[in-house]
Write a protein that holds these residues in place. Structure first.
Motif, PDB file in Angstrom:
ATOM      1  N   VAL A  22       0.861  -1.184   0.000  1.00 30.69           N
ATOM      2  CA  VAL A  22       0.000   0.000   0.000  1.00 30.69           C
ATOM      3  C   VAL A  22       0.895   1.231   0.000  1.00 30.69           C
ATOM      4  N   GLN A  24       1.194   5.052   0.552  1.00 34.86           N
ATOM      5  CA  GLN A  24       0.554   6.206   1.183  1.00 34.86           C
ATOM      6  C   GLN A  24       1.467   7.413   1.004  1.00 34.86           C
ATOM      7  N   SER A  58      -1.537  -1.024  -4.001  1.00 34.28           N
ATOM      8  CA  SER A  58      -2.712  -0.150  -4.042  1.00 34.28           C
ATOM      9  C   SER A  58      -2.307   1.300  -3.807  1.00 34.28           C
ATOM     10  N   VAL A 196      -9.758  -4.567  -0.877  1.00 32.29           N
ATOM     11  CA  VAL A 196      -8.900  -3.381  -0.860  1.00 32.29           C
ATOM     12  C   VAL A 196      -9.778  -2.150  -1.062  1.00 32.29           C
ATOM     13  N   PRO A 198      -9.294   1.759  -1.461  1.00 33.45           N
ATOM     14  CA  PRO A 198      -8.656   3.075  -1.575  1.00 33.45           C
ATOM     15  C   PRO A 198      -9.570   4.144  -0.986  1.00 33.45           C
ATOM     16  N   CYS A 237      -8.030  -4.050   3.520  1.00 32.27           N
ATOM     17  CA  CYS A 237      -7.010  -3.009   3.416  1.00 32.27           C
ATOM     18  C   CYS A 237      -7.682  -1.657   3.209  1.00 32.27           C
ATOM     19  N   SER A 239      -6.597   2.095   2.131  1.00 32.00           N
ATOM     20  CA  SER A 239      -5.440   2.620   1.399  1.00 32.00           C
ATOM     21  C   SER A 239      -5.596   4.128   1.189  1.00 32.00           C
ATOM     22  N   SER A 259      -3.653   4.474   6.644  1.00 34.56           N
ATOM     23  CA  SER A 259      -3.700   3.214   5.899  1.00 34.56           C
ATOM     24  C   SER A 259      -3.402   2.035   6.824  1.00 34.56           C
ATOM     25  N   ILE A 261      -3.754  -2.630   7.079  1.00 32.31           N
ATOM     26  CA  ILE A 261      -4.164  -3.944   6.572  1.00 32.31           C
ATOM     27  C   ILE A 261      -4.540  -4.785   7.783  1.00 32.31           C
TER      28      ILE A 261
END
Length: 307
Positions: A22, A24, A58, A196, A198, A237, A239, A259, A261
């Motif tokens: 991920v 960020q 991501s 996932v 975002p 996740c 993101s 962010s 997980i």
């Protein structure tokens, strides 16, 4: 950039799991120059992720254009998945052999009209487009003014589909949709083992009216995200971007940098602070036993006829 990882000596085998990265970050928004900067950053982040053996990476909501951008500028940057910026993303995925989740502003002809969507592409490691997902649940006054909700029309196909990376089933949601338990559950019922999401979860963003949002967006990273992972027995996740976003050098957004997980036991495997970070985690279901004795299973024990 901080590297925060929870990984084994080797990445998961095909069909056994996925090594997820991920990115960020922060940066400019709202112009073609900003979009090129973000593409260059995407390529660099994917290279770093790949050096750690990541199989999928991501990026945050509306990564290519930026999030807190006036409608007319977003529309000028909007594109189809076949247009050049996303063709570059597909090429990066293919050249590096890594799956890429790249959010962007979409322009499409749907039901006889030009419409604009807050969209996410999922490219496979061979550069193929596995999914173009359109946000279905829009947040706040600006999103509802700027975007069309996805999947209002039959020609758009199915919203909550699941696609394999490294033989592992992955589903997509977008930002505010993390706050609807039905959506992660829908993907879980469709076979997803990783969802996932975002996002552009913010401390404050500048609206199209020129005012800033207040109060800060609630931080769900350590509450709802682990809960959805637990109740659906999968990985989730979140993101996000971090720190600030600028438009023509002026600040337009301040983000939470939260962010995470989460694993099927509702635990955070990796979590970012509000600084540029690359999270990397091995998502392997066999590492996690049942959450209840006697193999109690939420998905199997549902009684949907009652609700």
């Amino acid at each position: 950039m901080i590297i925060n990882s929870y990984i084994k000596t080797t990445p998961p085998e095909y069909g056994q799991g996925i090594r997820l990265a991920v990115f960020q970050g922060q940066g400019p928004a709202g112009t073609k120059q900003a979009m090129q900067h973000n593409l260059n950053q995407l390529k660099s982040a994917a290279e770093v992720a790949l050096s750690f053996g990541a199989q999928l990476i991501s990026f945050p909501e509306l990564y290519l254009s930026g999030y807190a951008v006036p409608p007319e500028q977003l529309y000028a940057l909007a594109m189809s998945p076949d247009d050049e910026p996303l063709s570059q993303v597909a090429a990066i995925a293919r050249e590096q052999g890594i799956g890429i989740i790249c959010p962007y502003p979409e322009r499409a002809e749907v039901a006889g009209e030009t419409r604009y969507y807050d969209a996410i592409t999922l490219f496979g490691p061979d550069g193929s487009l596995l999914k173009n997902y359109r946000k279905t649940h829009l947040w706040g006054p600006d999103e509802k003014k700027i975007w069309t909700p996805g999947y209002l029309y039959p020609e758009e196909g199915q919203a909550f589909t699941v696609h394999e990376i490294n033989g592992f089933p992955v589903g997509l949601l977008n930002c505010y949709e993390a706050e609807f338990p039905e959506l992660t559950r829908r993907l879980a019922l469709n076979g997803a083992k990783l969802v996932v999401i975002p996002t552009a979860a913010d401390e404050s963003t500048k609206l199209s009216t020129g005012t800033w949002t207040s109060p800060a967006y609630p931080d769900i990273a350590k509450t709802l995200i682990p809960a959805h992972a637990w109740e659906n027995e999968l990985f989730v996740c979140y993101s996000n971007r971090c720190q600030g976003e600028t438009l023509d050098s002026e600040p337009v957004g301040r983000y939470l940098g939260n962010s995470v997980i989460a694993n099927p036991h509702g635990e955070l495997m990796v979590a970012a602070k509000n600084e540029p970070t690359l999270l990397i985690a091995d998502c392997i279901p066999s590492d996690y036993g049942p959450t209840h004795p006697e193999n109690t299973d939420y998905l199997q024990d549902r009684r949907p006829e009652l609700y």
